[in-house]
Design an enzyme around this catalytic site. Structure first.
Site, PDB file in Angstrom:
ATOM      1  N   VAL A  80       0.856  -1.182   0.000  1.00 18.53           N
ATOM      2  CA  VAL A  80       0.000   0.000   0.000  1.00 18.53           C
ATOM      3  C   VAL A  80       0.895   1.234   0.000  1.00 18.53           C
ATOM      4  O   VAL A  80       1.904   1.280   0.710  1.00 18.53           O
ATOM      5  CB  VAL A  80      -0.969   0.000   1.205  1.00 18.53           C
ATOM      6  N   GLU A  81       0.559   2.206  -0.819  1.00 17.39           N
ATOM      7  CA  GLU A  81       1.335   3.446  -0.872  1.00 17.39           C
ATOM      8  C   GLU A  81       1.138   4.185   0.443  1.00 17.39           C
ATOM      9  O   GLU A  81       0.020   4.315   0.937  1.00 17.39           O
ATOM     10  CB  GLU A  81       0.870   4.295  -2.061  1.00 17.39           C
ATOM     11  N   SER A  82       2.231   4.657   1.039  1.00  9.18           N
ATOM     12  CA  SER A  82       2.193   5.147   2.419  1.00  9.18           C
ATOM     13  C   SER A  82       1.331   6.393   2.595  1.00  9.18           C
ATOM     14  O   SER A  82       0.637   6.531   3.604  1.00  9.18           O
ATOM     15  CB  SER A  82       3.607   5.405   2.932  1.00  9.18           C
ATOM     16  N   LYS A  83       1.367   7.310   1.636  1.00 14.09           N
ATOM     17  CA  LYS A  83       0.542   8.511   1.781  1.00 14.09           C
ATOM     18  C   LYS A  83      -0.937   8.159   1.715  1.00 14.09           C
ATOM     19  O   LYS A  83      -1.759   8.744   2.428  1.00 14.09           O
ATOM     20  CB  LYS A  83       0.887   9.535   0.705  1.00 14.09           C
ATOM     21  N   CYS A 191      12.393   8.043  -1.773  1.00 11.33           N
ATOM     22  CA  CYS A 191      11.053   7.595  -2.136  1.00 11.33           C
ATOM     23  C   CYS A 191      10.844   7.809  -3.636  1.00 11.33           C
ATOM     24  O   CYS A 191      11.040   8.923  -4.133  1.00 11.33           O
ATOM     25  CB  CYS A 191      10.010   8.366  -1.337  1.00 11.33           C
ATOM     26  N   ASP A 198      14.579   8.709   2.588  1.00  7.78           N
ATOM     27  CA  ASP A 198      14.120   7.759   3.600  1.00  7.78           C
ATOM     28  C   ASP A 198      15.340   7.270   4.369  1.00  7.78           C
ATOM     29  O   ASP A 198      16.259   6.692   3.785  1.00  7.78           O
ATOM     30  CB  ASP A 198      13.420   6.555   2.951  1.00  7.78           C
ATOM     31  N   HIS A 231      10.732   1.199   0.520  1.00  6.71           N
ATOM     32  CA  HIS A 231      11.395   0.533   1.645  1.00  6.71           C
ATOM     33  C   HIS A 231      11.501  -0.979   1.408  1.00  6.71           C
ATOM     34  O   HIS A 231      12.561  -1.585   1.599  1.00  6.71           O
ATOM     35  CB  HIS A 231      10.613   0.771   2.938  1.00  6.71           C
ATOM     36  N   ARG A 260       7.297   8.916   8.932  1.00  3.50           N
ATOM     37  CA  ARG A 260       6.846  10.031   8.109  1.00  3.50           C
ATOM     38  C   ARG A 260       5.319  10.041   8.130  1.00  3.50           C
ATOM     39  O   ARG A 260       4.690   9.014   7.905  1.00  3.50           O
ATOM     40  CB  ARG A 260       7.350   9.903   6.668  1.00  3.50           C
ATOM     41  N   GLY A 261       4.743  11.203   8.398  1.00  3.64           N
ATOM     42  CA  GLY A 261       3.291  11.281   8.448  1.00  3.64           C
ATOM     43  C   GLY A 261       2.689  10.403   9.525  1.00  3.64           C
ATOM     44  O   GLY A 261       1.562   9.911   9.385  1.00  3.64           O
TER      45      GLY A 261
END
Length: 285
Positions: A80-83, A191, A198, A231, A260-261
């Site tokens: 899943v894309e982190s944002k 990224c 990262d 990652h 992050r976030g």
């Protein structure tokens, strides 16, 4: 499908209502095609995601908070894309739930659908002293000073360079396999979606007839500094490179990336599932 998708190409709208459709899958095959190694050997392990900004409403409309850990199997066809995960978790902030268990079940269902594999979800109360989210320390020795006595400058490289592992080494082997355990806090990559750096800590446990040269290993880790890769892909690249060079009987490669976030990502790959360590959290997380 572009890895950028709708993310990062326009102003982001932060949902205020439950929005599972914001979860954005990315095929693992994209990164594994670049590595060009045996996919099945990269599918043993987990990606542990830890989320520190999880909140929802109880039935009185009062905000509730918890820390979450998501375990995504390395055999899943998608990550899943982190944002998009951050946006999804934000969408829960103003949704009412009757219990923590209901939230846990919902997140597990949505993430499992996104990556097309069963995702394990744990939610931890902030008062739980035994949550497994206390600060830990990597096993083994730190190799970050392995080049301290060298006068040679380490050059920046655009891509990881596995040839650095065999630099100025002999073909001498150990008669019996020996286990080497070490870590470095100097892992850095970029990224591929945002090009932001990262940072992470890399730990390796390897049993091989070839001795590990700490200086060469550090040079190799530093060769990732300008590499664009997720990652998970970076850890799999390292796992593949070490497997091919050292021909180990046992290998474990894991990384703890900085947050992050409100989310940190911690991939781990092993040559045998029996070698899988427990998930943990380091001081920079």
């Amino acid at each position: 499908m572009s890895i950028h998708g709708i993310l990062g190409e326009q102003t982001t709208d932060y949902p205020t209502e439950y929005s599972p459709e914001t979860l954005y899958p990315i095929a693992r095959s994209m990164g594994r095609e670049v590595i060009g190694w045996q996919d099945d050997k990269l599918e043993v392990g987990f990606d542990w995601w830890q989320a520190f900004e999880l909140s929802w409403l109880n039935e009185q409309g009062i905000s509730q908070v918890a820390i979450a850990r998501f375990g995504i199997p390395a055999s899943s066809p998608f990550i899943v894309e982190s944002k998009s995960l951050k946006l999804y978790l934000n969408s829960i902030n103003f949704t009412e739930f009757g219990s923590l268990e209901t939230v846990q079940t919902l997140i597990a269902k949505d993430l499992s659908k996104c990556v097309q594999a069963e995702v394990n979800v744990e939610l931890f109360d902030l008062e739980d002293e035994h949550s497994g989210l206390l600060i830990a320390q990597p096993d083994g020795i730190c190799i970050d000073d392995a080049l301290a006595d060298s006068t040679e400058k380490v050059a920046l490289t655009l891509h990881p360079d596995a040839s650095l592992l065999e630099r100025n080494t002999s073909d001498a082997k150990i008669s019996e396999g020996k286990t080497f355990s070490f870590y470095s806090n100097l892992l850095r990559s970029n990224c591929p979606v945002t090009n932001q750096p990262d940072w992470g800590t890399l730990a390796v446990s390897i049993t091989s007839n070839k001795p590990v040269n700490n200086a060469n290993m550090l040079r190799y880790i530093l060769s990732f500094r300008q590499h664009n890769g997720f990652h998970e892909q970076c850890v799999e690249q390292i796992f593949a490179d070490l497997s091919q060079y050292y021909e180990p009987s046992e290998l474990m490669v894991r990384a703890w990336y900085t947050r992050r976030g409100g989310i940190d990502i911690n991939p781990c790959r092993v040559s045998d599932i029996a070698l899988l360590p427990v998930p943990s959290r380091l001081i920079r997380q």
